[in-house]
Design a protein around this motif. Structure first.
Motif, short mmCIF file in Angstrom:
data_model
loop_
_atom_site.label_atom_id
_atom_site.label_comp_id
_atom_site.label_asym_id
_atom_site.label_seq_id
_atom_site.Cartn_x
_atom_site.Cartn_y
_atom_site.Cartn_z
N ASP A 514 4.33 11.50 -7.40
CA ASP A 514 4.17 11.95 -6.01
C ASP A 514 4.62 10.82 -5.08
O ASP A 514 4.14 9.69 -5.18
CB ASP A 514 2.70 12.30 -5.75
CG ASP A 514 2.49 12.91 -4.36
OD1 ASP A 514 3.38 12.77 -3.50
OD2 ASP A 514 1.41 13.50 -4.13
N ARG A 515 5.54 11.12 -4.18
CA ARG A 515 6.08 10.08 -3.30
C ARG A 515 5.04 9.50 -2.35
O ARG A 515 5.26 8.44 -1.77
CB ARG A 515 7.27 10.64 -2.50
CG ARG A 515 8.51 10.82 -3.34
CD ARG A 515 9.70 11.19 -2.49
NE ARG A 515 10.93 11.19 -3.28
CZ ARG A 515 11.73 10.14 -3.42
NH1 ARG A 515 11.41 9.01 -2.83
NH2 ARG A 515 12.83 10.21 -4.15
N ARG A 516 3.92 10.20 -2.17
CA ARG A 516 2.86 9.68 -1.29
C ARG A 516 1.78 8.96 -2.08
O ARG A 516 0.82 8.47 -1.49
CB ARG A 516 2.24 10.84 -0.50
CG ARG A 516 3.20 11.54 0.45
CD ARG A 516 2.61 12.82 0.98
NE ARG A 516 2.40 13.78 -0.11
CZ ARG A 516 1.87 14.99 0.08
NH1 ARG A 516 1.49 15.38 1.28
NH2 ARG A 516 1.71 15.81 -0.95
N SER A 517 1.93 8.88 -3.39
CA SER A 517 0.85 8.32 -4.21
C SER A 517 0.84 6.80 -4.17
O SER A 517 1.89 6.15 -4.05
CB SER A 517 1.00 8.79 -5.66
OG SER A 517 2.17 8.25 -6.24
N ASP A 518 -0.35 6.24 -4.30
CA ASP A 518 -0.50 4.78 -4.31
C ASP A 518 0.13 4.15 -5.55
O ASP A 518 0.63 3.02 -5.49
CB ASP A 518 -1.99 4.40 -4.23
CG ASP A 518 -2.60 4.71 -2.88
OD1 ASP A 518 -1.91 4.50 -1.87
OD2 ASP A 518 -3.76 5.17 -2.84
N GLU A 519 0.12 4.88 -6.68
CA GLU A 519 0.69 4.31 -7.89
C GLU A 519 2.22 4.15 -7.76
O GLU A 519 2.78 3.15 -8.23
CB GLU A 519 0.35 5.14 -9.13
CG GLU A 519 0.66 6.63 -9.02
CD GLU A 519 -0.52 7.46 -8.50
OE1 GLU A 519 -0.67 8.60 -8.96
OE2 GLU A 519 -1.27 6.95 -7.65
N LEU A 520 2.88 5.10 -7.09
CA LEU A 520 4.32 4.94 -6.86
C LEU A 520 4.59 3.80 -5.89
O LEU A 520 5.50 2.99 -6.10
CB LEU A 520 4.93 6.24 -6.32
CG LEU A 520 6.43 6.17 -5.98
CD1 LEU A 520 7.25 5.81 -7.22
CD2 LEU A 520 6.92 7.47 -5.37
N HIS A 521 3.78 3.73 -4.84
CA HIS A 521 3.96 2.64 -3.87
C HIS A 521 3.76 1.28 -4.54
O HIS A 521 4.45 0.31 -4.19
CB HIS A 521 2.97 2.82 -2.71
CG HIS A 521 3.22 4.04 -1.90
ND1 HIS A 521 2.29 4.59 -1.04
CD2 HIS A 521 4.33 4.85 -1.81
CE1 HIS A 521 2.80 5.67 -0.47
NE2 HIS A 521 4.02 5.85 -0.91
N LEU A 522 2.84 1.20 -5.48
CA LEU A 522 2.59 -0.07 -6.17
C LEU A 522 3.81 -0.49 -7.00
O LEU A 522 4.27 -1.63 -6.89
CB LEU A 522 1.36 0.05 -7.06
CG LEU A 522 1.06 -1.17 -7.94
CD1 LEU A 522 0.81 -2.41 -7.09
CD2 LEU A 522 -0.11 -0.90 -8.87
N ILE A 523 4.35 0.43 -7.82
CA ILE A 523 5.48 0.04 -8.66
C ILE A 523 6.74 -0.18 -7.82
O ILE A 523 7.61 -0.97 -8.19
CB ILE A 523 5.73 1.05 -9.81
CG1 ILE A 523 6.03 2.45 -9.28
CG2 ILE A 523 4.52 1.07 -10.74
CD1 ILE A 523 6.35 3.46 -10.37
N GLN A 524 6.83 0.51 -6.67
CA GLN A 524 7.94 0.25 -5.76
C GLN A 524 7.86 -1.17 -5.20
O GLN A 524 8.87 -1.87 -5.10
CB GLN A 524 7.93 1.25 -4.60
CG GLN A 524 8.44 2.63 -4.97
CD GLN A 524 8.27 3.62 -3.82
OE1 GLN A 524 7.32 3.51 -3.03
NE2 GLN A 524 9.16 4.58 -3.72
N SER A 525 6.65 -1.59 -4.85
CA SER A 525 6.49 -2.94 -4.30
C SER A 525 6.80 -3.99 -5.35
O SER A 525 7.37 -5.05 -5.04
CB SER A 525 5.08 -3.12 -3.75
OG SER A 525 4.11 -3.07 -4.80
N ILE A 526 6.46 -3.72 -6.63
CA ILE A 526 6.79 -4.67 -7.70
C ILE A 526 8.31 -4.72 -7.91
O ILE A 526 8.89 -5.81 -8.03
CB ILE A 526 6.08 -4.26 -9.01
CG1 ILE A 526 4.55 -4.31 -8.83
CG2 ILE A 526 6.50 -5.16 -10.17
CD1 ILE A 526 3.78 -3.75 -9.99
#
Length: 606
Positions: A514-526
């Motif tokens: 999900d593009r709004r999910s925190d888990e995606l945002h986390l791996i994007q930041s990494i």
């Protein structure tokens, strides 16, 4: 329970005093008791303890006692010991936020009004706190217009008077730097400032009114209009105070909110019946403790750092009479500790409690949001990737080059969802030349896991729980093969930037989070951090290459000979245009070296 504890418990006296709980020699808690035997034994005899006490007892391996003449003496000693040792399980006040104060140090000649973020025990007077930049600027502006105090930082008095600045010309400074006022005249003005800051604006209004009438009588109508506006501002500032009428005295109002493991203490500052400010104090681990005991300790810690007012209003506390005696001693005067049951003071306590609840909810919300973005995201990422073990350490890898030039790889480390920059690593690709991201990723992962096989602990890198590869399935395949070749099998996935697709080794179709999910945002930041770290290193190497001297590439030409050549010819272009004979004339340059230099420039374009 060890034998040392058992022996000491059997020898405890029936006496007031303080007890110091220890872990491996370090004091982790300080408490007081009217009867040391009963109080200290109660920790080890009760079957059910609060979470905080239970956590402390797991660590206690020793304790000491200090006998006192009275319970009040024990209370004073407890405060001193806590201030000295800062034990982990005692309440140690740290402001959740620091509002600015106005500070006046009357020990300073021709004292100034300055802004301070922290109240210190330095003999100066502090006024506030002020909430927000606008409020403190407004107060300073009104002070400067009403009381012409100096704002410069010169150390007065000066040996030689100087010409007064523009503030004197516009009536906003008495110019003590020019010896145009005495210390007594300045102090008289300063007394008015102190009264103004304490909330007594009546004298200030009276003074402005008189100055306005005088200016009008002298037909200085513009000045009279300025004074009229100043008087209006002072009246508006006074009117905007959130007045909570008590008994017209200085009061502090305390309340405590508890939720889960933590608590929030709140104090309201009332001066001359006006609510002038508030502070909140997060109290970690105090959510499950008895409220009366926590409030009692909060007041003790607070008044170690602050002067008690004439009255302290609070919810119910332990040892109220003893606490009141302590406050009187701290103030060196009369103090009343009030626990109201009804009426206006009870409303003030309710107001403080509402503020405490609000601050606690906001703090919990911030902590929950931070958790969702870090540890919470890791839990959901573990589930999304189908991993059996929890994720703590993630390593992210990326490649950076331009047409194969200065080929580098980066490794970033995130622990519990947060970057650990001291463990970042970078690799300069050495096994081949040219652009080949797959082979570059293979080399970077090979070198990374080679370090995991080091025999020495100091050189061995810890294994991650999960590896992120910036790229698609092919980058993932090369990286995974490098790891398997060295005998490791750490969970690994790739994140493709265009569609943010997650590729797994045993899955043909990509995983879409999900593009709004925190888990995606986390791996994007990494992934983004790995990219930033790689490209920064690549640019550094590229820049170093561009500023590198061509002479460095000539065999036999070291630092000193480069300096000699440049000193003799003046520029690189002049060297490139020189003949072998001309180059050989330079000190330290042989015929053979001169030929090497000449051949280099005539085979290579500059």
């Amino acid at each position: 329970m060890n034998q040392t504890l058992q022996l000491k418990l059997s020898l405890l006296p029936d006496s007031p005093g303080c007890y110091l709980m220890k872990e491996e020699g370090q004091i982790i808690y300080v408490g007081k008791a009217i009867n040391l035997k009963n109080r200290v034994r109660s920790y080890f005899n009760q079957s059910k303890q609060t979470p905080k006490v239970a956590a402390m007892l797991k660590r206690v391996d020793d304790f000491e006692t200090i006998l006192c003449q009275s319970e009040l003496e024990a209370l004073l000693l407890e405060n001193n010991l806590i201030k000295l040792h800062q034990p982990f399980f005692n309440i140690l006040l740290r402001d959740d936020k620091r509002y600015p104060y106005l500070r006046i140090n009357r020990k300073e000649p021709f004292a100034r009004v300055t802004v301070a973020r922290k109240v210190r025990d330095d003999g100066a007077s502090y006024f506030g706190p002020y909430f927000g930049v606008h409020s403190i600027r407004q107060a300073l502006t009104l002070l400067k217009k009403t009381y012409p105090l100096r704002s410069c930082s010169k150390k007065l008095p000066l040996k030689n008077p100087i010409r007064p600045c523009a503030y004197y010309e516009v009536g906003q400074c008495l110019a003590p730097c020019a010896n145009l006022c005495t210390q007594e005249e300045y102090d008289s003005l300063l007394d008015g400032v102190v009264s103004f800051l304490k909330g007594d604006t009546k004298q200030a209004q009276k003074d402005i009114q008189q100055r306005m009438e005088k200016a009008a009588a002298q037909m200085q109508y513009e000045k009279a209009a300025e004074l009229r506006d100043m008087l209006r501002d002072v009246k508006m500032l006074t009117a905007r105070q959130n007045v909570e009428k008590a008994v017209g005295e200085d009061q502090d109002v305390f309340a405590l909110a508890q939720s889960g493991l933590d608590a929030m203490g709140q104090v309201l500052y009332i001066r001359q019946g006006k609510l002038l400010g508030a502070d909140s104090f997060p109290l970690a681990g105090e959510g499950g403790e008895p409220k009366e005991a926590v409030l009692s300790e909060l007041l003790q810690r607070f008044y170690q750092q602050h002067q008690p007012p004439r009255e302290v209003i609070t919810e119910s506390v332990d040892d109220a009479a003893l606490l009141e005696s302590y406050l009187r001693q701290r103030r060196e005067g009369a103090v009343t500790l009030t626990v109201p049951k009804r009426g206006r003071k009870r409303e003030l306590v309710a107001m403080a409690l509402r503020n405490a609840d609000d601050q606690l909810q906001k703090r919990n919300a911030r902590r929950q949001a931070a958790y969702n973005k870090t540890e919470g995201a890791l839990v959901r990422l573990q589930k999304a990737l189908g991993l059996k073990k929890p994720i703590r350490r993630i390593e992210g890898f990326d490649i950076s080059n331009i047409l194969g030039d200065e080929n580098v790889a980066s490794m970033v480390v995130f622990l519990d969802g947060k970057p650990v920059k001291k463990e970042y690593r970078r690799f300069r690709i050495k096994s081949f030349e040219g652009a080949n991201d797959f082979a570059s990723m293979h080399e970077a992962l090979s070198r990374r896991f080679q370090r995991a096989k080091e025999a020495e602990d100091s050189r061995r890198w810890p294994l991650p729980d999960l590896i992120l590869i910036d790229g698609g399935p092919q980058q993932l395949s090369f990286a995974r093969q490098a790891m398997l070749n060295l005998g490791f099998d750490v969970p690994m996935f790739a994140l493709a930037e265009k569609q943010e697709e997650v590729f797994l080794p045993d899955r043909k179709e990509p995983l879409i989070l999900d593009r709004r999910s925190d888990e995606l945002h986390l791996i994007q930041s990494i992934r983004d951090e790995a990219h930033r770290f790689a490209i920064t290193y690549h640019r550094k190497l590229r820049d170093q290459k561009f500023i590198k001297s061509p002479l460095e590439e000539i065999e036999g030409i070291g630092t000193q000979r480069r300096r000699d050549l440049l000193g003799h010819f003046g520029s690189m272009r002049a060297i490139s245009q020189a003949s072998v004979e001309e180059i050989a004339k330079v000190k330290g340059i042989s015929r053979k070296l001169a030929e090497n230099v000449y051949n280099y420039f005539h085979q290579t374009k500059i």
